[in-house]
Design an enzyme around this catalytic site. Structure first.
Site, PDB file in Angstrom:
ATOM      1  N   PHE A  39      -3.237   3.452  15.408  1.00 41.48           N
ATOM      2  CA  PHE A  39      -3.621   4.465  14.443  1.00 41.48           C
ATOM      3  C   PHE A  39      -4.831   3.942  13.667  1.00 41.48           C
ATOM      4  O   PHE A  39      -5.014   2.737  13.548  1.00 41.48           O
ATOM      5  CB  PHE A  39      -2.466   4.769  13.476  1.00 41.48           C
ATOM      6  CG  PHE A  39      -1.616   5.917  13.943  1.00 41.48           C
ATOM      7  CD1 PHE A  39      -0.867   5.808  15.104  1.00 41.48           C
ATOM      8  CD2 PHE A  39      -1.585   7.119  13.229  1.00 41.48           C
ATOM      9  CE1 PHE A  39      -0.096   6.869  15.558  1.00 41.48           C
ATOM     10  CE2 PHE A  39      -0.818   8.188  13.665  1.00 41.48           C
ATOM     11  CZ  PHE A  39      -0.073   8.068  14.831  1.00 41.48           C
ATOM     12  N   ASN A  48       0.848  -1.201   0.000  1.00 49.79           N
ATOM     13  CA  ASN A  48       0.000   0.000   0.000  1.00 49.79           C
ATOM     14  C   ASN A  48       0.881   1.249   0.000  1.00 49.79           C
ATOM     15  O   ASN A  48       2.110   1.143  -0.028  1.00 49.79           O
ATOM     16  CB  ASN A  48      -0.955  -0.021   1.197  1.00 49.79           C
ATOM     17  CG  ASN A  48      -0.209  -0.085   2.510  1.00 49.79           C
ATOM     18  OD1 ASN A  48       0.526   0.830   2.852  1.00 49.79           O
ATOM     19  ND2 ASN A  48      -0.369  -1.192   3.234  1.00 49.79           N
ATOM     20  N   LYS A  83     -13.233   1.692  16.178  1.00 52.61           N
ATOM     21  CA  LYS A  83     -12.029   0.859  16.041  1.00 52.61           C
ATOM     22  C   LYS A  83     -11.299   0.754  17.376  1.00 52.61           C
ATOM     23  O   LYS A  83     -10.746  -0.281  17.716  1.00 52.61           O
ATOM     24  CB  LYS A  83     -11.117   1.471  14.964  1.00 52.61           C
ATOM     25  CG  LYS A  83     -10.151   0.492  14.356  1.00 52.61           C
ATOM     26  CD  LYS A  83      -9.404   1.090  13.179  1.00 52.61           C
ATOM     27  CE  LYS A  83     -10.154   0.964  11.869  1.00 52.61           C
ATOM     28  NZ  LYS A  83      -9.384   1.473  10.730  1.00 52.61           N
TER      29      LYS A  83
END
Ligand code: CTP
Length: 403
Positions: A332, A213, A346
């Site tokens: 993060f 990515n 999350k």
């Protein structure tokens, strides 16, 4: 922004070939927003001219204790009273021996001796031949200087001007600058061990192809640097990125998510803080071909099936929760939209006390970012700034939480 900005540093040069690096150091300090007053010994003037250092510092250089420009003729007092620190680079073997004995027969050593010891730190960057550096006399002197509260920087290793190879080179200007930055940074993580993951992972399809990515690793590297400047012992587990390792940080390179998990687990014991910034690939091909997958001319594409990668942060956070708070976990969240809602959800899913939300597509590869710190109590924004500034703010925040 550098912690050095606005500081006033007296840069002393004693006699050594490494004095050529001091020109670069002077320039770098000025660039960091420091006002620099250069003082040179007579021996230093054999290697560099005062003209060069005057031009780079923008101030006349002092070379004599009898300098008539000082109305009271006490340059050693006046210069040392103004300074936030005195940095002697290069510090020759002879100059260090002189400091040790309180010698004061020229301006630089006189000024070091006359400095208010509790207000003006003295930092020296040794530079000498490897035999001189390893000589028992120098070893004794370094130990005594440290015992006297003088901050003695490391030396570099490598080819020396004399043609020999070994320890004793003066650190490069950038490294000295980084050490000065560390010196002036508040030690909010002193004595802590911090483990950081950074960068993307790479999941192989075959020996020449894979999926990865756009994560550049910059945020994680900035956090590793900020933690080290704040006094932590930092280990950085880095996916495939070509960034330079921050000075003083231990780096472990990995490729796949599974490699990253293994490296994290190997280094986890004894850590106090875990910061997961890596953009770990969520899935990997269910198998990686041993040989390159070839086109067979039929136009048919290979069938790829994926399996889910381990969630490194969730795995670590779960075992940290089981051990009741010995490890502080920070995650993060790279999102594309609804930052607060996704980050909040999350955080609960991954069981971490602090989750830092950011907009992935806006920040991947960039030098700046904006962060949303989400914890049990709510959310706090760290507005748009460079990743290094945000990293410093995040480390300060973590330091507060660990108090
Ligand atoms: N993370 C991890 N291991 C994974 C996936 C993510 O350690 N296999 C960590 C990241 O380093 C980050 C946090 O989990 O600290 C959140 O990563 P992110 O990619 O935003 O979330 P995902 O868990 O992948 O969830 P989703 O893809 O649904 O947004």
């Amino acid at each position: 922004m550098s912690t050095l900005a606005g500081k006033h540093i007296v840069l002393g040069l004693s006699g050594g070939i490494a004095a050529y690096k001091s020109a670069e150091l002077c320039r770098a300090l000025v660039k960091a927003g420091v006002t620099v007053q250069v003082v040179m010994t007579e021996a230093a003037e054999q290697f560099m001219t005062a003209v060069t250092l005057q031009a780079l510092s923008g101030r006349p250089v002092y070379t004599s204790q009898w300098d008539p420009r000082e109305a009271n003729n006490m340059a050693h007092i006046n210069l040392s009273r103004e300074a936030d620190a005195i940095v002697v680079a290069p510090a020759s073997a002879d100059f260090m021996a002189k400091l040790l004995h309180g010698g004061a027969d020229e301006l630089l050593s006189l000024m070091c001796l006359a400095r208010p010891i509790d207000k003006v730190p003295l930092i020296v960057a040794p530079a000498m031949n490897r035999q001189m550096w390893s000589n028992p006399a120098t070893r004794r002197n370094v130990a005594q200087l440290q015992a006297d509260g003088i901050h003695v920087l490391d030396v570099g290793q490598g080819d020396q001007a004399c043609g020999e190879t070994g320890d004793g080179r003066m650190l490069e200007a950038d490294d000295i600058l980084e050490e000065l930055e560390a010196f002036f940074t508040p030690k909010v993580l002193a004595g802590r061990a911090v483990l950081v993951t950074a960068g993307p992972t790479y999941e192989a399809i075959d020996p020449v192809r894979g999926i990865t990515n756009l994560s550049s690793g910059k945020m994680g590297f900035a956090i590793a640097r900020a933690a080290r400047l704040a006094g932590a012992e930092v280990t950085l587990i880095a996916g495939p990125v070509s960034l330079a390792t921050p000075r003083g940080v231990k780096r472990v390179n990995v490729r796949s998510a599974r490699d990253m998990l293994l490296a994290v687990q190997a280094h986890l014991p004894a850590q106090g803080v875990f910061v997961a910034t890596a953009a770990v690939a969520d899935w990997r091909p269910d198998h990686s071909a041993e040989q390159k997958i070839k086109k067979d001319g039929s136009g048919q594409t290979p069938e790829l099936a994926f399996v889910e990668n381990p969630d490194i942060l969730a795995t670590v956070a779960q075992s940290a929760a089981a051990q009741k708070g010995a490890l502080f976990c920070v995650g993060f969240a790279a999102e594309s939209h609804d930052l607060l809602a996704h980050t909040t959800a999350k955080r609960l899913r991954k069981l971490v006390p602090l989750l830092v939300g950011n907009i992935g597509p806006a920040t991947f590869g960039q030098d700046d970012n904006a962060l949303l710190l989400v914890d049990e109590a709510g959310a706090r924004e760290l507005p748009h700034a460079s990743k290094q500034v945000l990293a410093t703010q995040l480390i300060e925040d973590i330091g507060q939480r660990l108090k």
